[in-house]
Design an enzyme around this catalytic site. Sequence first.
Site, PDB file in Angstrom:
ATOM      1  N   LEU A 211       7.094 111.912  35.370  1.00 23.58           N
ATOM      2  CA  LEU A 211       7.578 110.746  34.639  1.00 23.58           C
ATOM      3  C   LEU A 211       8.025 109.618  35.552  1.00 23.58           C
ATOM      4  O   LEU A 211       8.188 108.493  35.091  1.00 23.58           O
ATOM      5  CB  LEU A 211       8.752 111.150  33.730  1.00 23.58           C
ATOM      6  CG  LEU A 211       8.414 112.148  32.610  1.00 23.58           C
ATOM      7  CD1 LEU A 211       9.676 112.524  31.854  1.00 23.58           C
ATOM      8  CD2 LEU A 211       7.363 111.582  31.675  1.00 23.58           C
ATOM      9  N   GLN A 213       9.311 108.575  40.021  1.00 25.56           N
ATOM     10  CA  GLN A 213       9.812 108.986  41.324  1.00 25.56           C
ATOM     11  C   GLN A 213      10.549 107.813  41.943  1.00 25.56           C
ATOM     12  O   GLN A 213      10.088 106.671  41.879  1.00 25.56           O
ATOM     13  CB  GLN A 213       8.661 109.430  42.245  1.00 25.56           C
ATOM     14  CG  GLN A 213       9.114 110.098  43.532  1.00 25.56           C
ATOM     15  CD  GLN A 213       7.946 110.715  44.293  1.00 25.56           C
ATOM     16  OE1 GLN A 213       6.797 110.634  43.846  1.00 25.56           O
ATOM     17  NE2 GLN A 213       8.239 111.328  45.429  1.00 25.56           N
ATOM     18  N   PHE A 216      16.349 108.519  44.436  1.00 27.04           N
ATOM     19  CA  PHE A 216      17.198 109.669  44.126  1.00 27.04           C
ATOM     20  C   PHE A 216      16.419 110.972  44.142  1.00 27.04           C
ATOM     21  O   PHE A 216      16.960 112.033  44.384  1.00 27.04           O
ATOM     22  CB  PHE A 216      17.845 109.480  42.748  1.00 27.04           C
ATOM     23  CG  PHE A 216      16.848 109.360  41.630  1.00 27.04           C
ATOM     24  CD1 PHE A 216      16.402 110.475  40.940  1.00 27.04           C
ATOM     25  CD2 PHE A 216      16.340 108.124  41.269  1.00 27.04           C
ATOM     26  CE1 PHE A 216      15.475 110.368  39.925  1.00 27.04           C
ATOM     27  CE2 PHE A 216      15.422 108.002  40.243  1.00 27.04           C
ATOM     28  CZ  PHE A 216      14.979 109.127  39.572  1.00 27.04           C
ATOM     29  N   GLY A 217      15.127 110.908  43.812  1.00 26.76           N
ATOM     30  CA  GLY A 217      14.306 112.097  43.674  1.00 26.76           C
ATOM     31  C   GLY A 217      13.134 111.819  42.751  1.00 26.76           C
ATOM     32  O   GLY A 217      12.423 110.820  42.920  1.00 26.76           O
ATOM     33  N   VAL A 219      11.492 112.653  38.445  1.00 30.96           N
ATOM     34  CA  VAL A 219      11.688 113.132  37.083  1.00 30.96           C
ATOM     35  C   VAL A 219      10.352 113.658  36.589  1.00 30.96           C
ATOM     36  O   VAL A 219       9.329 112.958  36.689  1.00 30.96           O
ATOM     37  CB  VAL A 219      12.209 112.016  36.159  1.00 30.96           C
ATOM     38  CG1 VAL A 219      12.431 112.548  34.752  1.00 30.96           C
ATOM     39  CG2 VAL A 219      13.500 111.428  36.706  1.00 30.96           C
ATOM     40  N   LYS A 234      15.401 116.031  35.983  1.00 32.47           N
ATOM     41  CA  LYS A 234      15.626 115.161  37.146  1.00 32.47           C
ATOM     42  C   LYS A 234      15.911 116.051  38.350  1.00 32.47           C
ATOM     43  O   LYS A 234      16.927 116.739  38.394  1.00 32.47           O
ATOM     44  CB  LYS A 234      16.800 114.222  36.868  1.00 32.47           C
ATOM     45  CG  LYS A 234      17.072 113.209  37.948  1.00 32.47           C
ATOM     46  CD  LYS A 234      18.222 112.297  37.521  1.00 32.47           C
ATOM     47  CE  LYS A 234      18.499 111.226  38.562  1.00 32.47           C
ATOM     48  NZ  LYS A 234      19.607 110.338  38.130  1.00 32.47           N
ATOM     49  N   ASP A 332      25.156 100.193  36.788  1.00 38.05           N
ATOM     50  CA  ASP A 332      23.722  99.989  37.061  1.00 38.05           C
ATOM     51  C   ASP A 332      22.971  99.749  35.753  1.00 38.05           C
ATOM     52  O   ASP A 332      21.964 100.390  35.478  1.00 38.05           O
ATOM     53  CB  ASP A 332      23.144 101.198  37.796  1.00 38.05           C
ATOM     54  CG  ASP A 332      21.780 100.885  38.421  1.00 38.05           C
ATOM     55  OD1 ASP A 332      21.437  99.692  38.506  1.00 38.05           O
ATOM     56  OD2 ASP A 332      21.081 101.831  38.815  1.00 38.05           O
TER      57      ASP A 332
END
EC number: 2.7.12.1
Length: 1458
Positions: A211, A213, A216-217, A219, A234, A332
């Site tokens: 889904l 990138q 943070f990493g 999904v 996540k 955010d």
Amino acid sequence: MGSTTQMSDYLVSTTTTSSASSMVTMTSQIENNSLNSNDNTNTTNNNNNNNNNNNNNNNNNNNNNNNNNINNNNNNGGMVGVNHKTHKKTASIGGGKNRAILHDFTFSYFIPNQNRSEDNSNENELGLNNHNVQHQGPIIHLTKNLLHFYKKCNSNFNYISSLNPRRVLTHPSEPLSNDGYDNVNSDYIVYVNDIITNNESGQKYKVLDSLGQGTFGQVVKCKNCDTDELVAIKILKNKQAYFQQGRLEIQTLKSLNDQHDPEDKNHILRLLDSFIHKMHLCIVFELLSVNLFELIKQNNFRGLSTNLIKVFLIQILDALIVLANANIIHCDLKPENILLQNVNSPAIKIIDFGSACYEKSTLYTYIQSRHYRSPEVLVGTVYCASIDMWSLGCISAELFLGLPLFPGNSEYNQISRIVEMRGIFPSDLLDKGKSSTRYFHRHLGSNSDDNNNNNNNNNGKPYYYTLKSEEDYQRDSKTTLLPSKKYFNYKTLPEIIQNYGFKKSMSPQDIEKEKQHRIVFTDFINGLLQLDPNERWSPMQAKEHPFITGQPYNGPFIPDPSKKRHFTYSQPKQIPQHSMLNGNQILNQHQLFQQLQQQQQQQQQQQQQQQQQQQQQQQQQQQQQQHNQFQQQQQQQQQQQQSSSQQHIQIQPLQLFSTPYTSTNNTPNLSSSNSGSSLNNLKKLNLPPFKQQQQQQFSTSQNSDSFNFPNESFSPRGIYIPSSASNIQQQQQPININNNQNGVGSQVSQLALGQSPSLFGTPTNIYPPYSSMYNNSPVATPNSLSFYGSSWGSDSSSISLNPSTPTQKQMFQQQQYSNNNNNNNNNNNNNSNNNNGNNTNNINSNNNNNNVNRRNRSKSDIPSDSFSSSEGMDPQFNLYQQQQQQQQQQQQQQQQQQQQQQQQQQQQQQQQQQLQYQQQFQTLQDLNIEGEKPPIYPNSPHRKRSHSGYLDQYANGYNSQQTNNTQQQQQQQQQQQQQQQQQQQQQQHPSFFSTRMHLDHFNGGSRYRSQSYGDQQFQQQQYKQQQKNLHHQQQQQQRFMQVGSPPTSHLSPPIPQSPLMMSQPLHQTYIPQQQQQQQQQQQQSQPTPFTPQMISQEPISPALMGDASSIWNPSPTEELLFTIDLPNQQNTPHLTPSNSSTNLLGKSASSPLKNSSGGAIPPTPTIPINMEEINNGFSKFHFNDQPSWNSNGNSPWMIQQQQQHQQGFNGNSESMYNDDLIGFSPYNNYSNDYRPQLFNKQSPPSSYNSNKSFYGGSGGGGNNNNNNNSRPTNQNFSNSLLPSQQQNVIFPQNSPPSSYNSSNSLSKSGGNTVKNNSNTGGRPRGDSMKQRFNSTNNLLSGGSYQYQQQQQQQQQQQQQQQQQQQQQQQQQQQQQQQYKKDTPSLMMSPPMNGLKTSSEIGIPSEEIRYQYQQQQLQQQFQQQQQQQQQQQIQQQLQQQQAPPQNRKQVVIGSYRET
């Protein structure tokens, strides 16, 4: 297969295009659904259903038409142009002349007209019974029934869906860390159909697709394997900072979902699960649709309708009200973090609470995306929940315009766009901002523009702010701004919104309504974009605006003050260390990582332990067999020895791989006659030709404990082992280090990290090689082996003991027992150190085990022992030496006990410090008080190669001062102890040979030779070159005062950056800028007359210095390979305080070398000198006779004027110098002098003649007690430090050349010349040392004829030198006449290496003339003196014409030839 892939690609492309088309129509459907009220929802749904039915009917009709076309083709023969003989399929394209026929020979076994019954039967089997279609083409047939076709071709074929090749969802996909699960970015590499498991609950999730990138990493879209529910997981990066951020997000969502929005009505994301998978924190959310940015993108970046924007804003305000009640700031908020729940509905939810924080407990200063960043964050002040309202105003405008309202490409550009549209920031906000002065100018007075603006931001203050221009900002910040683009033609917000385009299909009435809506919408955005956070609307106030409620708009909206939420800034709830999420316990980050590491390492250690146990069992079995064989052989040997009346030296070759090895080398083996003692057991080493690969254990019958020898390398000479030293073994056990991360003890190698066994063994001596206690143990034990290796029978073979007598055996056993006890204690200490978890090693410890496995110098640097032989001989040692050595060992044991106590104290201090640091670090991370993100793996050690295996405790320098102080104290204590031991040992047993020493071992224990000799030699070359460059730069940069010292005076300071000065810091002081400018101007204005040629001062080897003392001052480029043995006071009676009347070096003198009485020993010159003056006392030796240039108190160099009476050259005690600062002696400490590092350098040479050759010496002699301005040109030195046989040789030490004016400018009142009573003929120094010694050797070896020839040659050389001196004197007179014609300022020579001129010093021209006259008188006197000396030399030559055989010593001039 190519056709099948094309077909699949086509199908995929059609589906993607259809989805894209559906996304285009999505916005219109959402708008239609949002416009209809609840009453009209049923009618719209019916209409949609009807439309769908119509579409289905049309599709059916199209299918019928297609079927009819296929039937027609089949009636015509199925396929056009089929040739049944060749099974060729043809197809025609186009018509007429341009008709093209395509031939296809593939799938020729499918014959369409062959056996209709068979085809029908196959179709029935495949389930393709279609009466309209009698036959399908090969492409369709093989695409739909590909598996059946494979089954037909191969009956053993079985399709398994799980074996399909999986698609990689993570990029880059190359594994790098975490056992191959992570890539270079620490992202978990995810494949399609991967299973992500929660190990605590057992819940499994199957990966379907990606889904997104980000930083943070990533999904991924997953499916719950139990409930088939689609979820979004996540997966954070495997880094500690992201782990902490994810932990905050879990806690925030849990509090919001459970406490503030339990019914899921306020459009906040729902948290489903959280766990750790493969060292990655995984958070499970509900699956949502696209975000608002993607929605705008699908609409081609065109704005949405005000009705749809209204629906979105109502939901966002509801969510912000919940956050405000919970005292949480999102930090955010942007269109990417607002997602649609469904494509066909306008319902949204807010996501990404990773940056969220509590009010008044803000974590970071760099928050919010730039386009949605509030003014208080840009300026750097305290922020609250109003920053989310600013972001909401930017989002509202972007939804209407399709583009960001403030699209800044930098912070300055962002501020400039806000100021251009909304005006200058309030002065109250800028006064509190940390970055205000970076972007704004502050001016005194009142700003006239404030009266014209609606917002009066000055607030009556006597100053105002203006935004810096781009030029000012780039100049102040030293950055370059990128060009920015303007997307709107208008500057103010109402103009931009009102002039935005309308739809073409809108009627005039609809346009008027839209204008009214835009006016209300503009007022709504204006309240959200207030520059002052206190005046900005709250979510409750914004929700009552007419744009949201739909009430009529009667002018600018004035919110209800009671609905304004006054932020209480209450302290938020701290994130607990342990929290429960859906029955799953989430531990602290340290505990989580430690548990995972412990589990993995425990598994690995269990496997390793099992393997080691198996290997040990095998080794024990082999050793028992070998031991039995060995005992049999030993009994036979002992019987033979007992039968013999004398002890025979027998050869016992080392058995390689359990096979006897014989050699012709007669290597003695000292064995014992006692058969029952364990001392006669010889250890068999199963060795390869030169290396012992693994440690072998050996157990005796009396002691079953295993003995582990360290890994060693053996030379060819070390194949034989003496039996007398075979069982003197050191018991070593593997050290269990308690790792801080895993908490599990693991076996590690005994060698230090990054080290390997040296070529000639490992060091086992507790003393360094340059110590006097080194290599004095007579017993060949592993503790008393040579420092450079324990290879038996090598070149440095140690002395072994043959315990033949009972007393010797008892002492030997006691010594062995004490050694073993010491080793065990040391091992225990090491274990305790490692179990404490400290990453640092105690460098200053003298334990044997600390130095057992360290590499050292190569075998070529081994100090030879007087008793050792090159063939491994082990002679016997007497009992007296054994007793002395036992006393030494007892002293060593006492020292070791003291050191162990010190180590324990240090360990306790380090443990307390570590606990404090860990507690501070955990509190900072748990509370998140710091302004920046936590570091990644803060406890990881940072290795330094220079320490070669020793690690610093912390690289950030928390306790560096404390550790340095403790280390220095320990080093001082150890040095004092070693000096005491050396003195005691020298008194008892003076060493026959002085041990060699390397430059690296001179500066203390912080430098080691841990690498091979070649590698270290390369490092030494680099270090030497650095020292050279520093020395050269310092000589060029520093401004020296000219000093009248010899080129390398006997009392000159050590060369900078030499080993004698390495430990002394270089003091630097501040130089005023005005004085620097004056010095530079004076240098530029000075003329450049003749400059004398400088000579090289390269040191001469000590072997060639026949008359130099044993103390030698090495240069920076030379390696010190021997010890510096300082002479005792009893050997140098002339240096006693009674014989010296004055302190030669002054009160502030300091010398790095001292004798036993504490007096300073001057360093040795590198050129042979006379030593006569030292015999008469140090007081007669005078140098650096620089007068005081300014008698007044105001000295231009800020030097304190002092007075001291000193003795003259002629032995009189008259005071001729009233200034203690004679010549700026480098040994004096001038704290007020601002010149940096002036007195740490060697003064350049000087003399009074500018063009006088250095080798043309002028004779000395005569008495002149007047205070003239001449400088001494011949300084005599004595050689009292040498033996009495070599004290008659005298060498003249001439001053080096320099210009006349430079010497005059530096001397106000000169000193007296020396009265030389010896026979000195002014012999020149042009010949080298080798020539001198060659001449002496020839003189002694040859007969009288050679002796006469040498005398003639010497006379010729003297005549030539006299001629050269006369020529030089003529040249000097010519130059002096030229200088007289010039002005006094031109008579001054330029400063040589930064020398001061007379104008700078302040000497008047009259004094210069007076000095010149005095020097002429002195020259005449010296010429007369030289003539007298030549006459004396000729008389001595006539008297000494006897043959050289009858003489042992011949004195020629000032030389003594032996």
